[in-house]
Design a protein around this motif. Structure first.
Motif, PDB file in Angstrom:
ATOM      1  N   GLY A 166      -6.615  24.891  23.969  1.00 41.81           N
ATOM      2  CA  GLY A 166      -7.801  23.707  23.962  1.00 41.81           C
ATOM      3  C   GLY A 166      -9.019  24.170  23.897  1.00 41.81           C
ATOM      4  O   GLY A 166      -9.764  23.339  23.198  1.00 41.81           O
ATOM      5  N   GLY A 167      -9.421  25.152  24.535  1.00 42.69           N
ATOM      6  CA  GLY A 167     -10.964  25.480  24.370  1.00 42.69           C
ATOM      7  C   GLY A 167     -11.401  26.078  23.185  1.00 42.69           C
ATOM      8  O   GLY A 167     -12.374  25.497  22.461  1.00 42.69           O
ATOM      9  N   LEU A 168     -10.444  26.748  22.656  1.00 46.40           N
ATOM     10  CA  LEU A 168     -10.510  27.348  21.116  1.00 46.40           C
ATOM     11  C   LEU A 168     -10.516  26.207  20.144  1.00 46.40           C
ATOM     12  O   LEU A 168     -11.372  26.035  19.297  1.00 46.40           O
ATOM     13  N   GLY A 169      -9.477  25.389  20.300  1.00 48.24           N
ATOM     14  CA  GLY A 169      -9.347  24.306  19.583  1.00 48.24           C
ATOM     15  C   GLY A 169     -10.432  23.387  19.425  1.00 48.24           C
ATOM     16  O   GLY A 169     -10.816  22.731  18.333  1.00 48.24           O
ATOM     17  N   PHE A 205      -9.813  35.157  24.217  1.00 46.00           N
ATOM     18  CA  PHE A 205     -10.408  33.865  23.571  1.00 46.00           C
ATOM     19  C   PHE A 205     -11.815  33.819  23.372  1.00 46.00           C
ATOM     20  O   PHE A 205     -11.950  32.970  22.379  1.00 46.00           O
ATOM     21  N   ILE A 206     -12.388  34.315  24.173  1.00 44.97           N
ATOM     22  CA  ILE A 206     -13.980  33.880  24.349  1.00 44.97           C
ATOM     23  C   ILE A 206     -15.080  34.392  23.273  1.00 44.97           C
ATOM     24  O   ILE A 206     -15.800  33.665  22.958  1.00 44.97           O
ATOM     25  N   PRO A 207     -14.904  35.852  23.059  1.00 45.12           N
ATOM     26  CA  PRO A 207     -15.717  36.323  21.848  1.00 45.12           C
ATOM     27  C   PRO A 207     -15.822  35.741  20.834  1.00 45.12           C
ATOM     28  O   PRO A 207     -16.881  35.601  20.247  1.00 45.12           O
ATOM     29  N   PRO A 208     -14.810  35.526  20.029  1.00 46.54           N
ATOM     30  CA  PRO A 208     -14.870  34.456  18.718  1.00 46.54           C
ATOM     31  C   PRO A 208     -15.750  33.231  18.789  1.00 46.54           C
ATOM     32  O   PRO A 208     -16.537  32.936  17.944  1.00 46.54           O
ATOM     33  N   ALA A 210     -17.856  32.790  21.125  1.00 48.28           N
ATOM     34  CA  ALA A 210     -19.325  32.991  21.549  1.00 48.28           C
ATOM     35  C   ALA A 210     -20.113  33.620  20.356  1.00 48.28           C
ATOM     36  O   ALA A 210     -21.352  33.071  20.223  1.00 48.28           O
ATOM     37  N   VAL A 211     -19.268  34.456  19.479  1.00 47.80           N
ATOM     38  CA  VAL A 211     -20.096  34.609  18.294  1.00 47.80           C
ATOM     39  C   VAL A 211     -20.524  33.688  17.580  1.00 47.80           C
ATOM     40  O   VAL A 211     -21.517  33.490  16.818  1.00 47.80           O
ATOM     41  N   ALA A 212     -19.328  32.859  17.085  1.00 42.45           N
ATOM     42  CA  ALA A 212     -19.457  31.759  16.335  1.00 42.45           C
ATOM     43  C   ALA A 212     -20.461  30.660  16.846  1.00 42.45           C
ATOM     44  O   ALA A 212     -21.172  30.024  15.862  1.00 42.45           O
ATOM     45  N   ALA A 213     -20.378  30.507  18.169  1.00 35.38           N
ATOM     46  CA  ALA A 213     -21.689  29.537  18.654  1.00 35.38           C
ATOM     47  C   ALA A 213     -23.004  29.798  18.112  1.00 35.38           C
ATOM     48  O   ALA A 213     -23.820  29.184  18.173  1.00 35.38           O
ATOM     49  N   PHE A 214     -23.181  31.099  17.657  1.00 35.67           N
ATOM     50  CA  PHE A 214     -24.504  31.485  17.591  1.00 35.67           C
ATOM     51  C   PHE A 214     -24.880  31.738  15.921  1.00 35.67           C
ATOM     52  O   PHE A 214     -25.833  31.620  15.710  1.00 35.67           O
ATOM     53  N   LEU A 215     -23.730  31.587  15.320  1.00 35.42           N
ATOM     54  CA  LEU A 215     -23.776  31.879  13.952  1.00 35.42           C
ATOM     55  C   LEU A 215     -23.429  30.631  13.001  1.00 35.42           C
ATOM     56  O   LEU A 215     -23.871  30.514  11.946  1.00 35.42           O
ATOM     57  N   LEU A 216     -22.759  29.696  13.679  1.00 36.88           N
ATOM     58  CA  LEU A 216     -22.182  28.482  12.724  1.00 36.88           C
ATOM     59  C   LEU A 216     -22.722  27.293  13.610  1.00 36.88           C
ATOM     60  O   LEU A 216     -22.582  27.491  15.002  1.00 36.88           O
ATOM     61  N   LEU A 341      -7.399  35.929  16.800  1.00 38.60           N
ATOM     62  CA  LEU A 341      -6.010  36.462  16.655  1.00 38.60           C
ATOM     63  C   LEU A 341      -6.067  38.048  16.946  1.00 38.60           C
ATOM     64  O   LEU A 341      -5.605  38.860  17.553  1.00 38.60           O
ATOM     65  N   LEU A 342      -7.311  38.518  16.089  1.00 34.80           N
ATOM     66  CA  LEU A 342      -7.728  39.912  16.308  1.00 34.80           C
ATOM     67  C   LEU A 342      -8.065  40.197  17.840  1.00 34.80           C
ATOM     68  O   LEU A 342      -7.465  41.381  18.307  1.00 34.80           O
ATOM     69  N   THR A 343      -8.809  39.594  18.519  1.00 31.19           N
ATOM     70  CA  THR A 343      -9.306  40.069  19.957  1.00 31.19           C
ATOM     71  C   THR A 343      -8.054  39.786  20.836  1.00 31.19           C
ATOM     72  O   THR A 343      -8.160  40.682  21.603  1.00 31.19           O
TER      73      THR A 343
END
Length: 550
Positions: A166-169, A205-208, A210-216, A341-343
């Motif tokens: 849910g958080g990722l979605g 599930f958090i790193p993708p 977190a990273v996307a929040a700063f780049l996208l 998926l990778l992490t």
């Protein structure tokens, strides 16, 4: 009506489609769909309730009852973050009258419902296809890796998945729609943090995010991305993690000794010394890879992978008309899900030894990735996807039949459930003790659910079964000070200080040897009690000497 027609009748309204002209046939199809899902849920419930007792449940189930008087970590050994214990505690408060194990497994069934609901809602929002959302729910409820211990035992393996998904979605939806609503991003952070508070591995599930929040989105200036995307997610995560921070700050050494040092020290040492006791234990990287292969590339996960490849081929190999493509089909959401998926896949290899439950987290992302691929398929080609979904749904159901069909008998009450048998065994033990005048004292056992089912007292040192007991010889004395623990060499001292009213043994002969020897040496009398048999053996009961009437 064919399965394909059912998916046609429920496909998205904004896409070109052929509708059924007969409203009666359409209504019958909808009724058949509802009945099918009801039977599928009943089968999942039956398998859950009929699934045999597992050792891991000794760690997660007893605290649900003991937390009324004791505290995690200070009074109870608990080698996980606390949200899972609190979750089962809530269900024991509401459903405990039906039995301790029953309340815990009802809690697991609630997670099944949440996971199916979250998966269905997310895939509907991301793909725009009701037919695909229905397929995603079917794939979730028939996923064979979840049909064994990862999804059937009362543990923390399934609990974090609906929250993590849910958080990722929620984050992916806001990224795809380019709306960036702060309330949903805040909720995304809350869900991800709750998942990590249930099981540490859910932090993958958090790193993708977190990273996307700063780049996208890349079109926004960095300062605006931080304010509108990163900060709401961060604040949500911090709010949900407050109980964890409070526990950590109150006694950092105690908290880290249970959560980190156990898994990196005595737990690994114990299994390295006793790996022959568990066949096919995955200790090496190759063994872990072999185990992961069997989980990720067979049954329903393989079917989902095939669906993803089909949709990806349709989306990226077919020339598209820019005027007929969804304007919000950027690659960014797909990259975030692929990153998750990778992490999650990489983190599943970190624990040693590897068990099947460590490899299920990536599976919940497959329907989301398929939904994003479907959203990129040009609308004129959506008709082709319905046949793929119909065939894939049928394959998922056929794959799960051997797992789920037999357990409908448990749902219908034809056979007794595992919680019923555990509760009956515990009550039989209590009655045997009462009939012989034993009304006080504690029960010594490595399966504490039995006495707790009947409200009997147990030793805090054995409150979570064998998990603290067996690692005592492999635990550094300084670390052992943080555990409520007595190993094979110390347990007799505990018994000398407070003699047991009864022993319940017969399930772990090697580990139970000091308990059995103590019972024999002190003159405890063995009696026969029905209802204490489970997958680990037939229970042997020893009562206090001098209390048995011939």
């Amino acid at each position: 009506m064919s399965v394909t027609d059912l998916f046609k009748s429920t496909s998205d309204t904004h896409m070109p489609r052929k509708t059924l002209d007969d409203p009666v046939a359409r209504r019958m199809g909808q009724i058949a769909l509802v009945i099918g899902f009801a039977i599928l849920l009943a089968a999942v419930y039956g398998r859950l309730m009929g699934y045999g007792l597992r050792r891991d449940e000794m760690m997660f189930v007893p605290p649900a009852r003991l937390l009324s008087d004791l505290s995690l970590y200070q009074d109870l050994f608990y080698n996980h973050v606390p949200y899972s214990a609190w979750y089962f505690r809530v269900f024991d408060l509401f459903f405990g009258a039906g039995g301790l194990l029953f309340s815990a497994r009802i809690g697991v069934f609630a997670v099944w419902l949440m996971l199916a609901g979250v998966t269905g809602w997310l895939t509907l929002r991301l793909s725009g296809s009701t037919g695909f959302a229905l397929f995603a729910v079917v794939a979730t409820l028939t996923c064979h890796p979840l049909m064994n211990e990862p999804g059937m035992a009362a543990s923390n393996n399934l609990l974090p998945l609906p929250f993590a998904l849910g958080g990722l979605g929620l984050f992916v939806i806001e990224l795809k729609d380019q709306t960036l609503r702060r309330s949903r991003l805040f909720a995304s952070g809350i869900c991800l943090s709750i998942a990590a508070g249930i099981k540490v591995s859910a932090v993958a599930f958090i790193p993708p995010v977190a990273v996307a929040a700063f780049l996208l989105p890349a079109a926004l200036p960095f300062r605006l991305r931080v304010r509108r995307v990163a900060l709401p997610v961060l604040f949500g995560g911090l709010v949900a993690a407050l109980p964890l921070f409070m526990l950590l700050l109150s006694d950092p050494q105690l908290f880290l000794a249970h959560i980190v040092q156990f898994h990196t020290g005595p737990h690994v040492d114990y299994w390295e010394a006793n790996h022959l006791s568990e066949p096919d234990l995955a200790m090496s990287l190759w063994a872990k890879a072999y185990l992961a292969y069997g989980i990720w590339l067979s049954g329903v996960p393989l079917i989902l992978s095939f669906v993803i490849l089909c949709f990806a081929w349709m989306a990226f190999s077919t020339p598209t008309d820019p005027e007929r493509v969804d304007p919000h089909t950027t690659l960014a959401p797909i990259m975030v899900v692929l990153g998750a998926l990778l992490t999650t896949a990489m983190m599943s290899f970190l624990p040693t030894p590897g068990f099947s439950q460590y490899y299920v987290a990536p599976l919940v992302l497959l329907p989301v990735l398929a939904a994003l691929m479907l959203a990129r398929v040009p609308w004129p080609h959506q008709e082709l996807t319905r046949s793929v979904l119909a065939a894939a749904s049928l394959l998922c159901v056929l794959t799960a039949l051997p797992w789920l069909a037999p357990d409908l008998r448990t749902t219908l009450g034809v056979t007794a459930s595992t919680p019923e048998r555990m509760n009956a065994g515990g009550n039989a033990l209590a009655k045997a003790m009462s009939d012989r005048g034993i009304v006080n004292g504690k029960v010594a056992t490595l399966l504490p659910i039995y006495p707790l089912e009947a409200g009997l007292d147990i030793y805090p040192e054995l409150a979570t079964g064998q998990f603290a007991y067996r690692i005592a010889p492999y635990t550094d004395p300084e670390l052992a000070q943080h555990y409520v623990m007595a190993g094979p060499d110390q347990i007799t001292e505990v018994f000398d200080f407070e003699p047991p009213a009864a022993f319940v043994l017969g399930y772990e002969p090697a580990l139970e040897a000091p308990l059995l020897n103590y019972a024999i040496e002190k003159g405890y009398r063995e009696i026969s009690i029905d209802g204490l048999t489970n997958r680990y053996g037939k229970g042997r009961v020893f009562l206090q000497p001098g209390e048995i009437s011939e």
